[in-house]
Scaffold this active site. Structure first.
Site, PDB file in Angstrom:
ATOM      1  N   LYS A 141       0.820  -1.213   0.000  1.00  0.00           N
ATOM      2  CA  LYS A 141       0.000   0.000   0.000  1.00  0.00           C
ATOM      3  C   LYS A 141       0.855   1.264   0.000  1.00  0.00           C
ATOM      4  O   LYS A 141       1.780   1.402   0.775  1.00  0.00           O
ATOM      5  CB  LYS A 141      -0.923  -0.008   1.215  1.00  0.00           C
ATOM      6  N   LYS A 391     -10.042   4.218  14.776  1.00  0.00           N
ATOM      7  CA  LYS A 391      -9.643   4.902  13.550  1.00  0.00           C
ATOM      8  C   LYS A 391     -10.558   6.100  13.252  1.00  0.00           C
ATOM      9  O   LYS A 391     -11.752   6.057  13.528  1.00  0.00           O
ATOM     10  CB  LYS A 391      -9.684   3.917  12.381  1.00  0.00           C
TER      11      LYS A 391
END
Length: 602
Positions: A141, A391
């Site tokens: 990523k 998150k």
């Protein structure tokens, strides 16, 4: 005569030795260590065995035994701002990542610090290491830009195979959500395809091993950045790992949150009397039906399996370095980019409709190819145990993640550091370890953003107890959720639906669960830290959020503007042609009917 020859030989040997020493530094041979950064995606504070988890992560745990665990390490609450700081040592508002493009309000786009991709004013660790004799590799990523000038080859990486967006499917070459029209993979900056046997964690390690092996013969040290997709949604894992966790989560998220808190306290990662809040987004496990409990437990089983699968492939990578003689000369950094993901895509109507057309969520298929899983807010809170939030939000559950550093010469081993550390500290630390002088605000004749982190090397080697002084103020903001750290204290503001948009004050050294607000008892410190935050926001061009902002709504608007509208525009000629054919056909049919109904004259 013999004495003269002996003197000549000694002088020659000395010159040769000095020359070889200088050559080794100039070319970056084994005088400098290899550097490996392992980035987990969306792992909560206690998702690692060495941090109190029941998930089997033996390979990561072994790195912890050979190094130092940081129990008070902080990142950003979303992936790309963390990754931008991890690679530059520059605050996310100064390196272009004031917000992710997917969650950036339209009012902020194009403003200073809000490019949404890594800007050219921040120099990457890869660039600095490459310029000092390192091979530089990245696999996995990226999420720092996907235009030609924004990809890894332009940011110091010699070899790269990356996924350019926030994530993708772990079994197939397709997007994981309608934010993207396809999964954007690039090798060496050019569009790439995936192998038939693709599984994300396996593939990311395979490519890293391949790159390292290709360049091994020239003896230069390497920097390898492995950006795993585990455990980003969709949560997917091989069946062999899933089956290991059958029944492990049958008692639910509250029991798991408590168990992890207790283990972390026993390990010395948090104070033994650490209290926890129960978030409003955490459901009551006891009110669920047996079928609901079974299904939700299965979701967490797949999550645990995905983490263990990643650890397994980390083990393969470590074993390769051991077999090739590189392990003992390699520094490892392991971290998660933010806390656990609370979003349940099946609770968002537009996403739910898209998922029903593209994936299954059948119990027996969860984790498999073609199946979609996410753990939701209740399990995310357990993954962050004992911390508050997760998150996207600025509570400790969103910002405090596990950090392990090992392989540093003369470092402490199998110990814990509870001092505050920040993601911007990693670049200066690794440069210090490699013997490379950090830049200030100039690099190769160009004015650049200065690094704001501090080297952790003195702490790693037992020469210091702190990374930052007790009076150093360190600010943070993302999507309106904000914090300021100063010594043991933290000023915190979270927007809804998790927060109340008000400032609070906590001592996160003895209250990491953020249970006791100290602003009434410490008004002077509270006001002083508010002033510090205001100074940070002004210096870094932090913009206020528009009224009514919501990151989930903004993500859907992003999809409309960047996927749906372009698709409609591309399809417009076909749509217009189809309408023309349809209208023409109806006109002809109507005309024919009229002709057949008009009586003939006799």
């Amino acid at each position: 005569m013999k004495n003269k020859i002996s003197v000549v030989c000694r002088i020659t040997l000395l010159i040769f030795s000095v020359g070889m020493f200088s050559f080794s530094h100039a070319t970056g041979t084994k005088a400098q260590p290899n550097i490996v950064i392992l980035v987990a995606d969306d792992w909560g504070f206690s998702d690692v065995g060495a941090f109190g988890s029941e998930i089997a992560t033996p390979n990561i745990d072994n790195l912890a035994k050979q190094g130092l665990k940081f129990s008070n390490f902080h990142v950003a609450a979303s992936c790309s701002p963390t990754r931008a700081m991890l690679l530059t040592g520059v605050d996310n508002h100064r390196n272009g990542m004031g917000n992710m493009p997917e969650t950036m309000p339209f009012e902020h786009q194009g403003k200073p610090g809000y490019k949404g991709t890594l800007n050219d004013d921040a120099v990457t660790l890869a660039t600095m290491l490459k310029d000092n004799g390192y091979h530089t590799y990245i696999t996995g990523k990226w999420h720092l830009g996907k235009e030609p000038g924004e990809l890894p080859p332009q940011r110091g990486f010699e070899r790269s195979f990356i996924q350019a967006d926030s994530g993708s499917d772990n079994w197939e070459n397709r997007p994981y959500i309608f934010l993207y029209d396809k999964a954007y993979w690039f090798e060496q900056g050019k569009p790439a395809t995936l192998p038939e046997d693709y599984y994300s964690s396996k593939f990311i390690v395979d490519k890293a091993i391949d790159y390292i092996a290709t360049d091994k013969k020239n003896g230069k040290p390497f920097f390898a950045y492995l950006g795993f997709q585990a455990n980003h949604i969709p949560v997917q894992a091989p069946r062999s790992f899933i089956d290991k966790y059958q029944g492990v989560y049958k008692d639910g998220w509250t029991a798991l949150r408590t168990a992890r808190r207790n283990r972390a306290a026993e390990m010395g990662l948090i104070p033994k009397d650490t209290e926890m809040v129960t978030m409003a987004s955490t459901a009551n496990w006891d009110t669920l039906s047996p079928e609901q409990k079974k299904y939700d437990a299965r979701r967490m089983e797949v999550y645990a399996a995905m983490a263990e699968a990643m650890d397994y492939h980390v083990g393969r990578f470590v074993e390769h370095l051991k077999q090739t003689g590189e392990f003992d000369n390699t520094v490892f950094v392991f971290l998660s980019d933010n806390g656990a993901e609370p979003t349940d895509p099946y609770k968002i109507l537009s996403v739910k409709l898209w998922l029903y057309m593209n994936y299954t969520n059948d119990f027996d298929r969860l984790g498999d190819k073609g199946a979609y899983d996410a753990i939701g807010p209740s399990w995310a809170s357990a993954a962050a145990s004992p911390l508050s939030t997760y998150k996207f939000f600025a509570g400790e559950g969103g910002l405090r993640t596990p950090l392990i550093i090992s392989g540093v010469p003369n470092m402490k081993k199998d110990q814990i550091s509870s001092t505050f550390a920040h993601v911007t500290d990693i670049v200066p630390t690794l440069l210090d370890i490699a013997g490379i002088k950090p830049h200030d605000d100039h690099y190769q004749g160009k004015t650049v953003e200065p690094m704001v982190g501090n080297s952790m090397l003195p702490l790693l080697q037992g020469k210091s107890m702190r990374v930052h002084s007790a009076d150093q103020a360190i600010g943070y903001e993302l999507s309106g959720n904000a914090a300021l750290f100063k010594g043991d204290y933290k000023l915190l503001k979270n927007l809804g639906p998790v927060g109340d948009s008000q400032w609070h004050l906590y001592n996160i050294a003895n209250d990491p669960g953020e249970v006791h607000d100290l602003q009434q008892g410490m008004p002077q410190l509270f006001q002083s830290m508010k002033n510090d935050y205001d100074n940070y926001a002004r210096a870094n061009h932090v913009l206020p959020m528009p009224a009514g902002y919501n990151y989930i709504t903004q993500g859907q608007l992003y999809a409309v503007h960047h996927v749906l509208i372009p698709k409609l525009k591309a399809s417009l000629p076909k749509i217009l042609f189809g309408l023309f054919v349809l209208i023409s056909g109806l006109f002809l049919i109507r005309r024919r009917k009229r002709n057949t109904t008009i009586p003939k004259k006799s």
